[in-house]
Enzyme design. Structure first.
Site, mmCIF file in Angstrom:
data_model
loop_
_atom_site.group_PDB
_atom_site.id
_atom_site.type_symbol
_atom_site.label_atom_id
_atom_site.label_comp_id
_atom_site.label_asym_id
_atom_site.label_seq_id
_atom_site.Cartn_x
_atom_site.Cartn_y
_atom_site.Cartn_z
ATOM 1 N N SER A 1 -1.739 -3.362 5.547
ATOM 2 C CA SER A 1 -2.208 -4.471 4.701
ATOM 3 C C SER A 1 -3.476 -5.079 5.295
ATOM 4 O O SER A 1 -4.323 -5.598 4.578
ATOM 5 C CB SER A 1 -1.131 -5.550 4.591
ATOM 6 O OG SER A 1 0.069 -4.951 4.182
ATOM 7 N N ASP B 1 4.927 0.280 13.014
ATOM 8 C CA ASP B 1 5.396 -0.810 13.872
ATOM 9 C C ASP B 1 6.577 -0.284 14.680
ATOM 10 O O ASP B 1 7.724 -0.665 14.461
ATOM 11 C CB ASP B 1 5.773 -2.015 13.011
ATOM 12 C CG ASP B 1 4.573 -2.548 12.258
ATOM 13 O OD1 ASP B 1 3.606 -2.955 12.908
ATOM 14 O OD2 ASP B 1 4.590 -2.515 11.012
ATOM 15 N N GLY C 1 1.920 3.085 2.227
ATOM 16 C CA GLY C 1 2.950 3.091 3.282
ATOM 17 C C GLY C 1 4.237 2.452 2.758
ATOM 18 O O GLY C 1 5.334 3.013 2.901
ATOM 19 N N HIS C 2 4.107 1.276 2.144
ATOM 20 C CA HIS C 2 5.297 0.614 1.579
ATOM 21 C C HIS C 2 5.926 1.473 0.487
ATOM 22 O O HIS C 2 7.146 1.584 0.397
ATOM 23 C CB HIS C 2 4.913 -0.731 0.955
ATOM 24 C CG HIS C 2 4.374 -1.733 1.923
ATOM 25 N ND1 HIS C 2 3.054 -2.115 1.935
ATOM 26 C CD2 HIS C 2 4.977 -2.434 2.912
ATOM 27 C CE1 HIS C 2 2.869 -3.015 2.884
ATOM 28 N NE2 HIS C 2 4.011 -3.225 3.494
ATOM 29 N N HIS D 1 0.871 -1.189 0.000
ATOM 30 C CA HIS D 1 0.000 0.000 0.000
ATOM 31 C C HIS D 1 0.899 1.227 0.000
ATOM 32 O O HIS D 1 2.141 1.099 -0.041
ATOM 33 C CB HIS D 1 -0.933 -0.038 1.207
ATOM 34 C CG HIS D 1 -0.232 -0.300 2.505
ATOM 35 N ND1 HIS D 1 0.586 0.622 3.102
ATOM 36 C CD2 HIS D 1 -0.192 -1.406 3.293
ATOM 37 C CE1 HIS D 1 1.074 0.125 4.213
ATOM 38 N NE2 HIS D 1 0.630 -1.120 4.358
ATOM 39 N N GLN E 1 8.765 -2.740 16.524
ATOM 40 C CA GLN E 1 9.552 -3.562 15.594
ATOM 41 C C GLN E 1 10.871 -2.855 15.242
ATOM 42 O O GLN E 1 11.924 -3.487 15.148
ATOM 43 C CB GLN E 1 8.733 -3.824 14.326
ATOM 44 C CG GLN E 1 9.516 -4.471 13.196
ATOM 45 C CD GLN E 1 8.614 -4.947 12.081
ATOM 46 O OE1 GLN E 1 8.029 -6.005 12.180
ATOM 47 N NE2 GLN E 1 8.520 -4.201 10.993
HETATM 48 O O1 PAF Z 1 6.788 -5.133 8.965
HETATM 49 C C1 PAF Z 1 6.711 -6.120 8.214
HETATM 50 O O2 PAF Z 1 6.052 -6.130 7.189
HETATM 51 C C2 PAF Z 1 7.455 -7.383 8.603
HETATM 52 O O3 PAF Z 1 7.465 -7.563 9.978
HETATM 53 C C3 PAF Z 1 8.898 -7.437 8.036
HETATM 54 C C4 PAF Z 1 9.765 -6.338 8.625
HETATM 55 C C5 PAF Z 1 8.857 -7.324 6.541
HETATM 56 C C6 PAF Z 1 9.531 -8.781 8.398
HETATM 57 O O4 PAF Z 1 8.823 -9.846 7.878
#
Ligand code: PAF
Length: 285
Positions: free
Chosen positions: A187, A151, A36-37, A34, A154
């Site tokens: 997503s 995230d 964001g990516h 999307h 993360q």
């Molecule tokens: O944020 C994500 O989409 C996933 O956690 C990543 C960093 C691609 C690892 O699978």
């Protein structure tokens, strides 16, 4: 754009680019791309000569089998978006390619940053994320890697993983991309009904109000207000309500809950809506 399904073929292409002194940026994704990516890819394009995007639904980071099965897979549409974002190289590996029989995952320990929020809710999740991101780093060895701030925890885990393995890779955190109504792009939004999609922006609206409240109310009160406001919000439909899993107001580096507004402070939230787990965050200070 070149698409690779094997690690060896991608590595050959990356090595050729490095021989020409090109800088490499990596954008790890699980597909279902999307805006964001795409913003991560644009940022990577602006900072690196060659952008590598991986599209891999990493089974070992799902602690819930149903969540893994329901995770959207939209490879054809993803490739079109990657092409139009001028991606240079795409890695689309199988599970066997990422985790061959002789692959031995490290045992990760991240201390207090994994003991809060997503950590206790999703046992094994961050070990799975660290394993796949570390593997991608070892395959590509980029100068920079790009991750979305939605995230937030993360990113902290990945930075700590890098500190432990000591690879010379810079992590570039990128701001959340939101729809006009404020909903964070994700997503998982694809799994919301039209009605749920129009109710979900209330999460961010509530977080924004919380930031205003933080000017004159203590942390504990703001925290409780967010949880109560979302839990009690009326969607007009009996089967559609917010179920907050957690809302924490934490230090932006240690991720530990704070008691006052001093220093860098963010709010991180996970809310269930019609069986879909939505994540968002906001900066208070
Ligand atoms: O944020 C994500 O989409 C996933 O956690 C990543 C960093 C691609 C690892 O699978």
């Amino acid at each position: 754009m070149k698409t690779f399904t094997t690690v060896a073929a991608l590595q050959e292409a990356v090595a050729a680019a490095k021989r020409e002194n090109k800088t490499i940026g990596l954008v790890p994704t699980m597909g279902a791309l999307h805006e964001g990516h795409l913003s991560l890819i644009h940022k990577a394009k602006s900072m690196c000569d060659v952008v590598v995007v991986s599209v891999f639904v990493n089974p070992i980071q799902f602690n819930n089998k149903e969540d893994l099965e329901k995770y959207p897979r939209t490879v054809e549409a993803d490739l079109e978006k990657l092409e139009s974002a001028n991606t240079d190289m795409v890695l689309l590996p199988s599970v066997e390619e990422m985790y061959p029989k002789d692959f031995v995952a490290r045992e990760w320990h991240f201390g207090q940053i994994e003991e809060v929020m997503e950590g206790p809710q999703r046992p094994g999740h961050f070990a799975g994320v660290a394993t796949v991101v570390c593997r991608l780093f070892e395959i590509v060895m980029p100068q920079k890697a790009f991750f979305g701030e939605k995230d937030f925890q993360q990113i902290a885990i990945i930075k700590e993983m890098l500190r432990q393995v000591q690879y010379p890779i810079e992590i570039v955190p990128c701001p959340i991309v939101r729809a006009e109504n404020g909903l964070a792009k994700s997503s998982r939004n694809m799994r919301l009904s039209a009605e749920a999609l129009s109710f979900a922006p209330n999460i961010y609206a509530t977080l924004k109000q919380a930031v205003e409240m933080s000017e004159h109310k203590p942390v504990a009160e703001v925290k409780q207000w967010v949880v109560d406001t979302l839990s009690n919000m009326d969607s007009g439909k009996a089967d559609m309500k917010f179920e907050p899993e957690y809302f924490e107001i934490v230090d932006d580096t240690t991720l530990q809950p704070v008691e006052n507004w001093n220093g860098g402070v963010v709010g991180c939230i996970t809310v269930w809506l019609t069986g879909v787990r939505l994540i968002d965050m906001i900066r208070f200070r």
